[in-house]
Structures are given as structure tokens and as C-alpha cells.
Design a protein around this motif. Structure first.
Motif, PDB file in Angstrom:
ATOM      1  N   THR A  29       0.812  -0.964   0.156  1.00 30.23           N
ATOM      2  CA  THR A  29      -0.129  -0.045   0.149  1.00 30.23           C
ATOM      3  C   THR A  29       0.760   1.244  -0.028  1.00 30.23           C
ATOM      4  O   THR A  29       2.193   1.123   0.265  1.00 30.23           O
ATOM      5  N   GLU A  30       0.125   2.259   0.026  1.00 31.36           N
ATOM      6  CA  GLU A  30       0.983   3.883  -0.330  1.00 31.36           C
ATOM      7  C   GLU A  30       1.819   3.901   1.236  1.00 31.36           C
ATOM      8  O   GLU A  30       2.820   4.327   1.005  1.00 31.36           O
ATOM      9  N   ASP A  31       1.222   3.553   2.430  1.00 32.75           N
ATOM     10  CA  ASP A  31       2.004   3.571   3.392  1.00 32.75           C
ATOM     11  C   ASP A  31       2.845   2.176   3.784  1.00 32.75           C
ATOM     12  O   ASP A  31       3.107   1.855   5.075  1.00 32.75           O
TER      13      ASP A  31
END
Ligand code: PMP
Length: 301
Positions: free
Chosen positions: A131-133
Motif C-alpha cells: 500500500t502507499e504507506d
């Protein structure tokens, strides 16, 4: 133009090892080495080492080292294989477990060596974006025979939820290789999965937590059937006498090991706090390195 080089090797973007700065006044950490020296017992073992012993080949089975590691991890020596760094074990896993028409997968970002090793073997690659994080996403492992999970992950320094790793192992028909190069700095490890599942292998390194990157020593723990397959295909004498000697010396001194780990964790906390005070975003590192982003208008580059 004719060439004698295999197309996949010609097209290969080789792994770029970290810069090797020379000269005085440099504390080299850029390949996540340990800033502290290895146990004093390593220096003692080297001082005692007889040069004449180098005349003969090393123990191809690494018997003594495997016995010590098996004791440390509560398993049988037949569940441990030692390699010339854990990088060698990762390459052996691809060669032993992935069929020619099948794929190998890993998370992106994770250890940048995996795609290189797969390309060398001409294997289709199945990178799975986090995921983006940088959190876990459930991979679709359709035609993969092997999946690498780096735990804790590099370069993000973060751990994945262990329950997700266990669940992935249970749903996967191939081999799950949990690369635990940094696990001694973490909160959780997956060794019990390697000792309770028939498709999980954990790889470990002496390069980071044991301060022995220069010796090139790593190992894998897992079900004896899979470990036996790695044994079958490894070079006979893949671990030098010197490496076996210093590995044994380091393992005989768990007190120094524990003290170094505690010191690095403490520095990691201090450095994280200091950077955050200055406005940096810093991941909650579970490794011996920090993944950080400077505040605008500064740029990491
Ligand atoms: N796995 C990861 C995630 C790493 O960062 C490294 C070190 N670059 C390794 C494995 C390889 O370690 P070794 O020195 O044991 O080959």
C-alpha cells in the motif's frame, strides 16, 4: 552480431552493491552493517586460527555450526543449512523450488536483489505492490512457486503482521521464504512458522546483528525436506573454514550479541526522536536502519 551470452544475462540489470567508501574517518553503514565490532571471541578465534588448516577444504556439511544453530532455534540440525551469506540461500531457494514455467514473487518495495536473482534464472517475476504507506497487501500467488516476504522489510524498516504471513503460508501451495536478515532488531519473528509448516523457510544473516558482513555467513531454517533440497544443489564447500570458525566464535557469546542489539535499538530510538523533532517523517523502524523523509522544502536526494 553473434554473442555467446545468454539473452537474460545480456539484458540483466545487475544488482548494485552499496558504495564501498575508502579512507579514514568513515563509519560504513550504507549496506546496513553493524557499527560495533563482532564479539571479542571472534578476534580470539582468528588469532588462534592455524594457517595450515587452510590447506584442506572446509566441512561441506558445516556440522558444528548447524548443531549450534539448531540448539539456538530448538530444531534438528537437518532443519538448518548454512550459506555464503543469506544471499546464497535466497538464490538456492529459487533454483530448488521454482519450476521453469512458473514464477517467483515478492513485495515491492522490498529487497532489490530478488528480481535480479529471478532474472538470472530466467524466471517470470511477480512483484506485488505494498500500500502507499508500505503496508501488507494480500498477493495473488496464482502461478508462483515461491514468494519472498522480507520481515522486517527493507528498505521500509517495518514489520508485517505475523498473522498475515501465517495465513499466506497456509493458503499458498508453493514455498514461502521469510527473509529475516534484520529480525534480531524486531519484535516478532517467523521461526515457529518454519518449524510448524511444510512450506515455510526462514533465512537469517550474520551480516547485521552479528557484525560479520565480511565473513559472508547466512543460513536457513525449515522443514527437513526443503532444507535437504537446498543441500543437494549447493556448492560442496560453500562456507570457508574461516567463516565457519568466526561464526562459531560469535555464537558462543550471546551476551555480547544481546548488548549490541540493545545498544542499536537505543540509538535507533534516540535518532528517530531527534529526526521527528526536526520535522522529518520517520517509520517506526524494527531494523538497524531508519526509513525517513525530510520536511519540505528539503528533499532526500
Ligand atoms: N536480505 C535482506 C533484506 C538484506 O537487506 C540483505 C543484505 N543486503 C540480505 C538479505 C543479504 O544478507 P547476507 O549478507 O547474509 O547475504
Amino acid at each position: 552480431m553473434t554473442t555467446r551470452i545468454r539473452p537474460s544475462v545480456r539484458a540483466l540489470h545487475a544488482y548494485t552493491p552499496g558504495e564501498q567508501p575508502a579512507g579514514e574517518g568513515v563509519l560504513k553503514l550504507n549496506t546496513n552493517e553493524n557499527p560495533y565490532p563482532p564479539s571479542p571471541r571472534v578476534a580470539e578465534a582468528l588469532a588462534r586460527f592455524a594457517a595450515d588448516d587452510l590447506r584442506t577444504y572446509p566441512d561441506p556439511q558445516c556440522r558444528e555450526l548447524r548443531e549450534r544453530l539448531a540448539e539456538r532455534h530448538g530444531c534438528g540440525p537437518d532443519q538448518v543449512v548454512v550459506g555464503n551469506g543469506s544471499d546464497e540461500i535466497l538464490a538456492l531457494c529459487l533454483r530448488a523450488f521454482v519450476r521453469r514455467d512458473r514464477a517467483a514473487g515478492w513485495f515491492d518495495p522490498s529487497y532489490s536483489l530478488y528480481p535480479v536473482l529471478a532474472a538470472i534464472e530466467d524466471l517470470p517475476a511477480r512483484p506485488v505492490s505494498l500500500t502507499e504507506d508500505f503496508a501488507w497487501t494480500d498477493p495473488d500467488l496464482g502461478e508462483a512457486d515461491l514468494f519472498f516476504v522480507t520481515h522486517p522489510n527493507a528498505p521500509t524498516s517495518l514489520e508485517f503482521p505475523k498473522a498475515r504471513i501465517a495465513d499466506l503460508a497456509d493458503r499458498f501451495s508453493g514455498v514461502l521464504v521469510v527473509d529475516e536478515a534484520y529480525v534480531d532488531f524486531a519484535e516478532t519473528d517467523c521461526l515457529d512458522l518454519a518449524l510448524s509448516r511444510d512450506n515455510v523457510i526462514v533465512t537469517r544473516s550474520f551480516s547485521k546483528s552479528w557484525s560479520l558482513a565480511g565473513a559472508r555467513l547466512g543460513y536457513a531454517v525449515g522443514p527437513s525436506e526443503l532444507i535437504g533440497a537446498l543441500f543437494k544443489i549447493k556448492d560442496s564447500y560453500n562456507v570457508s573454514r574461516l567463516a565457519q570458525t568466526v561464526g562459531l566464535a560469535a555464537l558462543s557469546d550471546p551476551e555480547t550479541f544481546d548488548a549490541r542489539i540493545a545498544a542499536i535499538r537505543s540509538t535507533r530510538g534516540t535518532a528517530t526522536d531527534a529526526l521527528r523533532t526536526r520535522g522529518f517523517w520517520v517509520a517506526d523502524s524494527r531494523t538497524n536502519f531508519i526509513w525517513t523523509r525530510p520536511p519540505a522544502p528539503h528533499r532526500a536526494q
